[in-house]
Structure formats: C-alpha cells, structure tokens
Design a protein around this motif. Structure first.
Motif, PDB file in Angstrom:
ATOM      1  N   LEU A 158       0.854  -1.196   0.000  1.00  8.79           N
ATOM      2  CA  LEU A 158       0.000   0.000   0.000  1.00  8.79           C
ATOM      3  C   LEU A 158       0.883   1.237   0.000  1.00  8.79           C
ATOM      4  CD1 LEU A 158      -2.683   1.604   0.513  1.00  8.79           C
ATOM      5  CD2 LEU A 158      -2.331   1.177   2.969  1.00  8.79           C
ATOM      6  N   LEU A 171       0.631   4.929   0.838  1.00 13.48           N
ATOM      7  CA  LEU A 171      -0.354   5.631   1.669  1.00 13.48           C
ATOM      8  C   LEU A 171      -0.042   7.113   1.779  1.00 13.48           C
ATOM      9  CD1 LEU A 171      -2.766   5.503   3.656  1.00 13.48           C
ATOM     10  CD2 LEU A 171      -1.105   4.941   5.463  1.00 13.48           C
ATOM     11  N   LEU A 195      -5.003   1.322   8.480  1.00 17.41           N
ATOM     12  CA  LEU A 195      -3.991   0.265   8.569  1.00 17.41           C
ATOM     13  C   LEU A 195      -4.605  -1.053   9.029  1.00 17.41           C
ATOM     14  CD1 LEU A 195      -1.246   2.615   9.942  1.00 17.41           C
ATOM     15  CD2 LEU A 195      -1.172   1.409   7.738  1.00 17.41           C
ATOM     16  N   ALA A 197      -6.029  -2.531   5.976  1.00 22.13           N
ATOM     17  CA  ALA A 197      -4.949  -3.033   5.117  1.00 22.13           C
ATOM     18  C   ALA A 197      -4.395  -4.360   5.654  1.00 22.13           C
ATOM     19  CB  ALA A 197      -3.831  -1.984   5.025  1.00 22.13           C
ATOM     20  N   VAL A 203      -2.183  -7.016   3.397  1.00 22.12           N
ATOM     21  CA  VAL A 203      -1.068  -6.139   2.977  1.00 22.12           C
ATOM     22  C   VAL A 203       0.146  -6.413   3.870  1.00 22.12           C
ATOM     23  CG1 VAL A 203      -0.282  -3.722   2.927  1.00 22.12           C
ATOM     24  CG2 VAL A 203      -2.552  -4.325   2.038  1.00 22.12           C
ATOM     25  N   VAL A 208       3.761  -1.194   3.863  1.00 22.02           N
ATOM     26  CA  VAL A 208       3.133   0.120   3.683  1.00 22.02           C
ATOM     27  C   VAL A 208       4.232   1.143   3.434  1.00 22.02           C
ATOM     28  CG1 VAL A 208       1.677   1.895   4.727  1.00 22.02           C
ATOM     29  CG2 VAL A 208       1.285  -0.511   5.268  1.00 22.02           C
ATOM     30  N   VAL A 246       1.898   3.779  11.279  1.00 24.55           N
ATOM     31  CA  VAL A 246       2.496   2.847  10.309  1.00 24.55           C
ATOM     32  C   VAL A 246       3.547   1.977  11.004  1.00 24.55           C
ATOM     33  CG1 VAL A 246       4.059   2.804   8.327  1.00 24.55           C
ATOM     34  CG2 VAL A 246       1.982   4.179   8.238  1.00 24.55           C
ATOM     35  N   TRP A 252       7.245  -1.419   6.906  1.00 21.18           N
ATOM     36  CA  TRP A 252       6.949  -0.028   6.534  1.00 21.18           C
ATOM     37  C   TRP A 252       8.181   0.669   5.966  1.00 21.18           C
ATOM     38  CZ3 TRP A 252      10.150   3.377   8.995  1.00 21.18           C
ATOM     39  CH2 TRP A 252      10.718   2.956  10.216  1.00 21.18           C
TER      40      TRP A 252
END
Ligand SMILES: NC(=O)c1ccc[n+]([C@@H]2O[C@H](COP(=O)([O-])OP(=O)(O)OC[C@H]3O[C@@H](n4cnc5c(N)ncnc54)[C@H](OP(=O)(O)O)[C@@H]3O)[C@@H](O)[C@H]2O)c1
Length: 273
Positions: free
Chosen positions: A65, A67, A78, A81, A86, A89, A114, A121
C-alpha cells in the motif's frame, strides 16, 4: 497487487503509471473518479482515507500500500490493510515530521501508526515540491509576474517525479523495510532564483515582487488551515539547517542525481505560457 492512494495527484499518478508500465497489477485510489482513462491494467477505486471502510474492496489481495497522509484515522486504514493481507506500507509523509514535529502532528501521527501497524513499513519525507510553483501560474500567465515571500531564502525543491521514482523502487525492490528517507532536490534555490529559472524556460522576463509575510499568509489561508499555513511560512521564512540541506537519499536509492528545478520548469513551462 499494489494499491496507490492519491493516485490522481502529482506523485500518485506517476507512481501508478510507472508500476503499470512495468506490468504490475495496480489499484488506483482517490475520492473522485479520474478525469482521464487510467493506464492499461489499472483499476480505479473511489474511496476516502477519512472513511477506512471505503478502502476494503480496493485492498483485497494487495501485497503493498502506498499511503497518503489524509483523513484522521490512520489506525483504521492500517487495520483494513492488515486484515486484507497487505505486508508493506510506504507512507508519503513530510520532512516537517522530522524537523518540526510539534507543527506537523498529522504526518507524525501517520508515521507512528504505520510503525506500530505490525506490517513492514517505509517512510518517505519529502521537502517542498517543485509543483508548488504552480501557484505562480496565474501571475506569470497574465502579468509575467511572480509574487512570493522571503525572496532570498533558499530551499531545495524536490521534483514529484523523483518522489515517484523513489516510491516505485521502494515498493518493488528489497532492502527498504524499516527505513525513513529524506527526499530533497539537488540544490537550494530561493523564490527569486526559481522565478529566474522559470523566466529562462519561458524565454521571457518575469518580474519578481516580494510579498510581506501577511500577504503570503492571506493567500495560503485560501488553500490550507491556519496551523499548516503558519508552519509553511516558518519553513519558507526561517528554515532550519536540515530544511535547507540537500539530502543524499534520492541519489543513493535511484543511482542518479535528483532532477533539477530547471528540468522541472522545462517540462512544465507550457502551464505558464
Ligand atoms: N506539496 C508539498 O510541498 C508537500 C511537501 C511534503 C509532503 N507533501 C505531501 O504529499 C502529498 C501528495 O502530494 P501531491 O502533490 O501528489 O498531491 P495532489 O497533487 O494534491 O494530489 C492529492 C491526491 O490525493 C487524493 N486525495 C486527497 N485526499 C484524499 C482522501 N481523503 N482520500 C483519498 N484520496 C485523497 C487526491 O484525489 P481526490 O481529491 O480525488 O481524492 C489526489 O489524487 C500531499 O498530500 C502532502 O501530504 C506535499
């Protein structure tokens, strides 16, 4: 499959186009339907980051994703997601989250969410975009004039095309999990110097008029809330050394220097004619 939020914007549109051109399956998200046909292989999904449930359908089957900082419920987005599967991110945050966290509570809250999401992330922290120069379109078109505050305070504007290139690399290559990247242009330029570069691209003189802080603030209040306008003016008028510095992350990730403002101006000069 990769979901791109803000997919019709300066950065998101370029990320979407590049991933599609590389044969990736992409779902493009924005609140409004796009005004032009999305690239081949791209499905558009209308959703609002302020309403996390509206993203559910877009995220089914997504691995990654991209974002945007938008809406007030990063945890909600989140959770949707993570529930959809997912794994990574990539957050488009802001340099201000690092240099002025007290004034940039919104990106700071997204970064924290995140990092606590349990998914891998990567945080992108760009400084001011070259595309902010589009604010000058009307003055340049109609009067060949640029009005801006803090005429001689230099900052290194980043070309959103470079942010998009970095985002694509981070979304598709290994080695970027748990990293925060500071993204800047290759050289600090003052508003007066940027107006000169634009004049060079136009092939015509452009007059520079220095606005007072109050004049600039009145203009900003038409397009952003008061605290954001004041934080923006603080960066433009009294930047910290970190905000004026040219970073090395763009070149390190892309293996080439960041695009210059002159390059951006040459590619977008038609908008100012
Ligand atoms: N400009 C700068 O100097 C600067 C500096 C640092 C960071 N940033 C960050 O970079 C981000 C992207 O910049 P940009 O120039 O690419 O933006 P942009 O051209 O203004 O485009 C914003 C995109 O996000 C979508 N969007 C906005 N709010 C949304 C929401 N609530 N839910 C879903 N989609 C939404 C918009 O489409 P719809 O309106 O149709 O939803 C559009 O696709 C900014 O939002 C800002 O947070 C900007």
């Amino acid at each position: 499959m990769i979901v791109i939020t803000g997919a019709t914007g300066n950065v998101g549109r370029a990320v979407t186009e590049q991933l599609a051109a590389a044969g990736r399956q992409v779902v493009a998200v924005s609140r409004n339907a796009p005004t032009s046909e999305p690239p081949a292989g791209v499905r558009h999904h209308v959703a609002d980051l302020a309403d996390p449930a509206s993203l559910t359908e877009a995220l089914v089957g997504a691995q990654a994703l991209f974002l945007l900082v938008a809406g007030d419920d990063p945890q909600g987005v989140l959770q949707v997601a993570a529930a959809a599967g997912v794994r990574h991110v990539v957050l488009l945050s802001s340099q201000g989250a690092g240099t002025r966290p007290e004034a940039y509570g919104h990106p700071v809250a997204f970064e924290r969410a995140v990092k606590e999401s349990g998914m891998a992330w990567t945080v992108l922290r760009p400084g001011g975009f070259a595309t902010n120069t589009f604010q000058w379109i009307e003055g340049v078109r109609t009067r060949r004039e640029v009005a801006a505050p803090f005429a001689d305070v230099a900052l290194p504007p980043i070309d959103p095309a470079d942010i998009a290139d970095v985002a694509v690399a981070v979304l598709t290559e290994e080695g970027h999990h748990g990293r925060t990247y500071e993204l800047t242009g290759p050289r600090a330029l003052s508003p007066r110097e940027r107006a000169e570069v634009l004049a060079g691209a136009l092939g015509e003189p452009v007059r520079f008029v220095e606005q007072t802080r109050d004049e600039a603030r009145a203009g900003l209040l038409h397009v952003m809330p008061e605290p954001v306008a004041d934080a923006t003016l603080a960066i433009l008028g009294t930047p910290t050394p970190a905000e004026q510095a040219v970073g090395s992350d763009v070149e390190r990730i892309l293996g080439r220097p960041a695009r210059t403002f002159a390059d951006w101006a040459a590619r977008h000069v038609a908008a100012f004619r």
